[in-house]
Motif scaffolding. Structure first.
Motif, PDB file in Angstrom:
ATOM      1  N   CYS A  32       0.845  -0.536   0.215  1.00 25.83           N
ATOM      2  CA  CYS A  32       0.039  -0.114   0.004  1.00 25.83           C
ATOM      3  C   CYS A  32       0.586   1.211   0.580  1.00 25.83           C
ATOM      4  N   CYS A  35       0.271   4.099   3.748  1.00 24.77           N
ATOM      5  CA  CYS A  35       0.634   3.669   4.658  1.00 24.77           C
ATOM      6  C   CYS A  35       2.445   2.932   4.532  1.00 24.77           C
ATOM      7  N   CYS A  55      -5.024   1.992   8.566  1.00 31.73           N
ATOM      8  CA  CYS A  55      -5.139   2.477   7.083  1.00 31.73           C
ATOM      9  C   CYS A  55      -6.378   3.156   6.412  1.00 31.73           C
ATOM     10  N   ILE A  57      -6.955   3.338   3.338  1.00 35.78           N
ATOM     11  CA  ILE A  57      -6.588   2.939   2.165  1.00 35.78           C
ATOM     12  C   ILE A  57      -6.794   1.245   2.092  1.00 35.78           C
ATOM     13  N   CYS A  58      -6.036   0.828   2.954  1.00 38.58           N
ATOM     14  CA  CYS A  58      -6.269  -0.936   2.551  1.00 38.58           C
ATOM     15  C   CYS A  58      -6.719  -1.806   3.210  1.00 38.58           C
TER      16      CYS A  58
HETATM   17 ZN   LIG Z   1      -2.240   1.114   3.607  1.00 33.11          ZN
END
Ligand SMILES: [Zn+2]
Length: 78
Positions: A32, A35, A55, A57-58
């Motif tokens: 990712c 992060c 995080c 996003i992930c």
């Molecule tokens: Zn991430």
């Protein structure tokens, strides 16, 4: 700094009239970028205690999967 690079080689496979014109290709486990693969960020609460925030996003995994769909169609270029 080393860098992992993945490539997709695109080529039409066996095809038949009325058959599928799409294909799916999954590429798992990309680090990712948001992060840096850690999966979390250090945060401080109101008592100044540090805690890990996942995080966004992930979702705390540190890795991302790419779900690639290739759609074949008749060329419009002459
Ligand atoms: Zn991430």
């Amino acid at each position: 700094m080393s860098k992992e690079r993945r490539m997709i080689e695109i080529a039409p496979g066996r095809m038949s009239p009325g058959g599928r014109m799409t294909e799916h290709l999954d590429s798992w486990g990309h680090s990712c970028p948001y992060c840096q693969g850690n999966g979390f960020f250090w945060q401080e609460d109101e008592f100044r205690d540090r805690y890990k925030e996942p995080c966004p996003i992930c979702k705390g995994n540190g890795k991302l999967d790419a779900m690639v769909t290739i759609e074949w169609k008749a060329s419009e270029n002459v």
